[in-house]
Design a protein around this motif. Structure first.
Motif, PDB file in Angstrom:
ATOM      1  N   THR A  34       0.816  -1.271  -0.039  1.00 49.56           N
ATOM      2  CA  THR A  34       0.106   0.125   0.055  1.00 49.56           C
ATOM      3  C   THR A  34       0.924   1.207  -0.121  1.00 49.56           C
ATOM      4  N   LYS A  35       0.283   2.252  -0.433  1.00 53.60           N
ATOM      5  CA  LYS A  35       0.880   3.584  -0.379  1.00 53.60           C
ATOM      6  C   LYS A  35       0.086   4.763   0.162  1.00 53.60           C
ATOM      7  N   GLN A  36       0.389   5.319   1.205  1.00 56.36           N
ATOM      8  CA  GLN A  36      -0.241   6.316   1.859  1.00 56.36           C
ATOM      9  C   GLN A  36       0.594   7.819   1.923  1.00 56.36           C
ATOM     10  N   LYS A  37      -0.273   8.761   1.911  1.00 62.96           N
ATOM     11  CA  LYS A  37       0.157  10.064   2.290  1.00 62.96           C
ATOM     12  C   LYS A  37      -0.367  10.420   3.616  1.00 62.96           C
ATOM     13  N   LEU A  38       0.839  10.659   4.511  1.00 67.97           N
ATOM     14  CA  LEU A  38       0.433  10.994   5.861  1.00 67.97           C
ATOM     15  C   LEU A  38       0.613  12.214   6.341  1.00 67.97           C
ATOM     16  N   TYR A  39      -0.129  12.897   7.022  1.00 70.30           N
ATOM     17  CA  TYR A  39       0.078  14.135   7.635  1.00 70.30           C
ATOM     18  C   TYR A  39      -0.116  14.286   9.049  1.00 70.30           C
ATOM     19  N   THR A  40       0.765  14.335  10.095  1.00 66.64           N
ATOM     20  CA  THR A  40       0.912  14.206  11.546  1.00 66.64           C
ATOM     21  C   THR A  40       1.190  15.547  12.151  1.00 66.64           C
ATOM     22  N   LEU A 118      -1.763  23.341  25.450  1.00 63.83           N
ATOM     23  CA  LEU A 118      -1.475  22.210  24.334  1.00 63.83           C
ATOM     24  C   LEU A 118      -1.814  23.077  22.802  1.00 63.83           C
ATOM     25  N   ARG A 119      -0.572  22.902  22.042  1.00 68.97           N
ATOM     26  CA  ARG A 119      -0.583  23.195  20.607  1.00 68.97           C
ATOM     27  C   ARG A 119       0.186  22.801  19.662  1.00 68.97           C
ATOM     28  N   GLN A 120       0.133  23.090  18.376  1.00 70.43           N
ATOM     29  CA  GLN A 120       0.846  22.233  17.554  1.00 70.43           C
ATOM     30  C   GLN A 120       2.370  22.868  17.654  1.00 70.43           C
ATOM     31  N   VAL A 121       3.379  21.762  17.968  1.00 73.83           N
ATOM     32  CA  VAL A 121       4.856  22.215  17.891  1.00 73.83           C
ATOM     33  C   VAL A 121       5.340  22.052  16.327  1.00 73.83           C
ATOM     34  N   PHE A 122       4.970  20.970  16.079  1.00 70.07           N
ATOM     35  CA  PHE A 122       5.530  20.743  14.632  1.00 70.07           C
ATOM     36  C   PHE A 122       4.676  19.693  13.713  1.00 70.07           C
ATOM     37  N   ILE A 123       4.766  19.521  12.586  1.00 76.20           N
ATOM     38  CA  ILE A 123       4.051  18.689  11.895  1.00 76.20           C
ATOM     39  C   ILE A 123       4.932  17.856  10.837  1.00 76.20           C
ATOM     40  N   THR A 124       4.462  16.651  10.290  1.00 77.04           N
ATOM     41  CA  THR A 124       5.403  15.700   9.435  1.00 77.04           C
ATOM     42  C   THR A 124       4.578  15.564   8.285  1.00 77.04           C
ATOM     43  N   ARG A 125       4.983  15.728   7.212  1.00 77.68           N
ATOM     44  CA  ARG A 125       4.265  15.254   5.903  1.00 77.68           C
ATOM     45  C   ARG A 125       5.123  14.216   5.095  1.00 77.68           C
ATOM     46  N   PHE A 126       4.655  13.163   5.008  1.00 79.06           N
ATOM     47  CA  PHE A 126       5.353  12.167   4.282  1.00 79.06           C
ATOM     48  C   PHE A 126       4.519  11.281   3.537  1.00 79.06           C
ATOM     49  N   ILE A 150       9.777  17.289   7.691  1.00 77.27           N
ATOM     50  CA  ILE A 150       9.269  17.707   9.415  1.00 77.27           C
ATOM     51  C   ILE A 150       9.368  19.391   8.876  1.00 77.27           C
ATOM     52  N   ILE A 151       8.226  19.895   9.365  1.00 77.69           N
ATOM     53  CA  ILE A 151       8.166  21.146   9.104  1.00 77.69           C
ATOM     54  C   ILE A 151       7.500  22.022  10.488  1.00 77.69           C
ATOM     55  N   ILE A 152       8.432  22.966  10.726  1.00 74.61           N
ATOM     56  CA  ILE A 152       8.049  23.913  11.808  1.00 74.61           C
ATOM     57  C   ILE A 152       7.977  25.344  11.189  1.00 74.61           C
ATOM     58  N   ASP A 153       6.818  25.927  10.970  1.00 74.51           N
ATOM     59  CA  ASP A 153       6.589  27.209  10.537  1.00 74.51           C
ATOM     60  C   ASP A 153       7.279  27.223   8.994  1.00 74.51           C
ATOM     61  N   HIS A 154       8.521  27.988   8.683  1.00 72.91           N
ATOM     62  CA  HIS A 154       9.049  28.038   7.314  1.00 72.91           C
ATOM     63  C   HIS A 154      10.249  27.251   7.290  1.00 72.91           C
ATOM     64  N   THR A 155      10.575  26.527   8.373  1.00 65.97           N
ATOM     65  CA  THR A 155      11.612  25.522   8.591  1.00 65.97           C
ATOM     66  C   THR A 155      11.402  24.093   8.072  1.00 65.97           C
ATOM     67  N   LYS A 156      12.086  23.435   7.311  1.00 68.48           N
ATOM     68  CA  LYS A 156      11.730  22.151   6.813  1.00 68.48           C
ATOM     69  C   LYS A 156      13.033  21.219   7.094  1.00 68.48           C
ATOM     70  N   GLU A 157      12.926  20.008   7.218  1.00 71.42           N
ATOM     71  CA  GLU A 157      13.989  18.875   7.348  1.00 71.42           C
ATOM     72  C   GLU A 157      13.416  17.795   6.769  1.00 71.42           C
ATOM     73  N   SER A 158      14.216  17.317   5.575  1.00 70.65           N
ATOM     74  CA  SER A 158      13.754  16.147   4.988  1.00 70.65           C
ATOM     75  C   SER A 158      14.185  15.109   5.687  1.00 70.65           C
ATOM     76  N   PHE A 159      13.689  13.884   5.246  1.00 73.62           N
ATOM     77  CA  PHE A 159      14.354  12.444   5.976  1.00 73.62           C
ATOM     78  C   PHE A 159      13.408  11.368   4.980  1.00 73.62           C
ATOM     79  N   THR A 160      14.631  10.371   4.767  1.00 76.66           N
ATOM     80  CA  THR A 160      14.127   9.293   4.324  1.00 76.66           C
ATOM     81  C   THR A 160      14.467   7.990   5.115  1.00 76.66           C
ATOM     82  N   GLU A 161      13.637   7.051   5.485  1.00 80.76           N
ATOM     83  CA  GLU A 161      13.829   5.851   6.271  1.00 80.76           C
ATOM     84  C   GLU A 161      13.140   4.689   6.129  1.00 80.76           C
TER      85      GLU A 161
END
Length: 516
Positions: A34-40, A118-126, A150-161
């Protein structure tokens, strides 16, 4: 209590398409991929109250559905993540405080004031590609490879795992499958000790995990020898792997230093238990290989960051010293790059996986044979420990008797013996009275520090010879080399006096194990 057991491996992003067509996934697959688009969305308070409690609270969107997940404190060792996990479906992207499965979280979030914070501190899109595999042994493993940000405001960090999650069976199968992947894939894989949540928090705070020093080993007097060895070896392996990321990302020279200490501790553990457990020649050989490839980088780190600055303070206006430091910094970077390449190599990843597999298969699992050599079959842990400490202490004393004339070969042998004894004492210190153990360790440390300075001075002479002749042929550069050698000679003379005092301290230190 639900428990998540998974092994994480990082890989180059360019290899995603290769993985999608990997024959192994079709061979072992027992369902359609399966293939999924995940937003966390990850939640916490402004002062990170959940993180301080080692909890992660998130909402994940999968298609039209939302899943609320709580993960609490677990363990991470050499890429193997074990955590308690509670998941429940929720109707929307709003937290549902009536659906908290963890008693600790229920108590923590019982405060209405904290819930409001409680508030959003960061999100992930993968994107996640998921396969359910079954090994020949019968274990079921969920194979996922994720690539995203991984996204925080305008800062992004890529990952592949790659994530290998155990659905049924033994964790040994995760290590076996990972070893197979390392062997068949044409690109490097690296065991990943940092979860997406940890990466998100590091991006959020801007703080990196500090260098990890050796932690106490929690031994008990009634433990059998194989259990004690497993705990000690895993402790060393944890220290080794938790410092990898700092070396690879070039944050601080201390990460490499701690990796080398972990290697020495692990080799000491194998040596200490050599009379008890079966010989593992291939693993010890590979540990020596890794040590050999990390040593030059550490030698140059010490020379450039610790020794040369002391000399430069007294010769600030000497142009030859300044020029030589620049040359040495280039050589230091070269050896650090070689060390990083060793850690990022397939050979390194295979070594870490093989060590974990060895510990899991040989000692950890109930029902597995715990093989002890005949000589120690009926020996208690405390008697075994005393025997090891007595033999090593005697060897130190015997070596000390050859040091009267400051023979460098004998000093080197003494330094190795003292390191081994110190690590051994630290492994087993929970079995003895803390105050007396501390005194003994202090006397060892005094000697080790002095002998370390002597070793650094000897290395200085060797490292100066590695500098290209073209960089030391002018009069001013030859003069700079002469200044360093002169300073080095003074260091050795000073250590000659200090070591005699330290030897006397050690001679008169009480032997804590005799009181038991």
């Amino acid at each position: 209590m639900p428990k998540e057991i998974e092994l994480k491996l990082s890989l180059p992003r360019s290899c995603i398409k290769y993985l999608q067509h990997l024959p192994l996934l079709e061979t072992l697959g027992i369902s359609r991929p399966t293939k999924q688009k995940l937003y966390t969305i990850y939640f916490d308070t402004p002062d990170l109250a959940l993180k301080r409690q080692n909890c992660a609270l998130r909402l994940r969107q999968m298609g039209k559905n939302w899943l609320q997940t709580i993960k609490t404190e677990g363990s991470v060792a050499s890429g193997l993540h074990e955590r308690n996990e509670w998941e429940v479906s929720v109707p929307s992207n709003q937290l549902d405080f009536t659906q908290l499965g963890d008693p600790g979280m229920i108590k923590l979030l019982s405060s209405a004031e904290l819930r409001k914070q409680l508030r959003q501190v960061f999100i992930t899109r993968f994107t996640r590609h998921m396969y359910l595999l079954q090994t020949e042994e019968g274990s079921q493993i969920e194979f996922c490879f994720d690539h995203g940000k991984i996204i925080i405001d305008h800062t992004k960090e890529s990952f592949t795992e790659i994530e290998l999650e155990l659905k049924s069976g033994k964790p040994t199968q995760l290590f076996r499958l990972a070893l197979t992947l390392v062997q068949i894939l044409p690109f490097p894989l690296r065991l990943e000790n940092i979860s997406k949540a940890e990466r998100g928090y590091m991006l959020y705070t801007g703080h990196k995990n500090p260098p990890v020093k050796a932690l106490p080993v929690e031994l008990k007097a009634d433990m059998d020898l194989t259990t004690a060895f497993t705990l000690i070896a895993q402790n060393c392996l944890d220290q080794l792997t938790r410092n990898e990321h700092g070396v690879i990302t070039r944050i601080d020279a201390e990460y490499l230093h701690q990796m080398r200490i972990a290697l020495r501790r692990l080799r000491t553990a194998f040596d200490v238990f050599a009379s008890a457990i079966p010989n593992e020649v291939s693993l010890i050989h590979e540990l020596k290989w890794l040590t050999h490839h990390l040593n030059p980088a550490r030698d140059w780190d010490v020379f450039v960051t610790e020794q040369l600055p002391k000399i430069q303070q007294n010769f600030e206006d000497h142009t030859g010293i300044a020029a030589l430091i620049k040359t040495c910094e280039i050589l230091r970077k070269k050896h650090n790059k070689a060390a990083r390449n060793s850690i990022k190599s397939k050979r390194y990843t295979k070594l870490i996986l093989q060590l974990n597999l060895y510990l899991e298969e040989a000692f950890k699992y109930p029902g597995q044979p715990k093989t002890l050599k005949k000589a120690v079959t009926n020996m208690t842990l405390i008697n075994f420990t005393k025997s090891v400490l007595i033999n090593c202490h005697k060897h130190i004393i015997d070596t000390m008797n050859k040091v009267e004339e400051f023979d460098l070969t004998s000093l080197h042998s003494l330094r190795i013996s003292i390191k081994k004894q110190r690590y051994t004492v630290e492994f087993f210190q929970a079995l003895f009275a803390p105050v007396e153990v501390k005194k003994y360790i202090h006397s060892l440390s005094e000697l080790q520090d002095i002998l370390g300075t002597i070793s650094d001075s000897i290395n200085t002479q060797r490292l100066l010879k590695e500098i290209p002749v073209s960089k030391t042929k002018t009069l001013v550069s030859r003069e700079a080399v002469g200044i360093i050698l002169g300073w080095n000679k003074q260091q050795l003379q000073r250590m000659n006096t200090e070591i005699k005092d330290a030897l006397q301290l050690f001679y008169h230190t009480s032997l804590f194990w005799e009181a038991c």
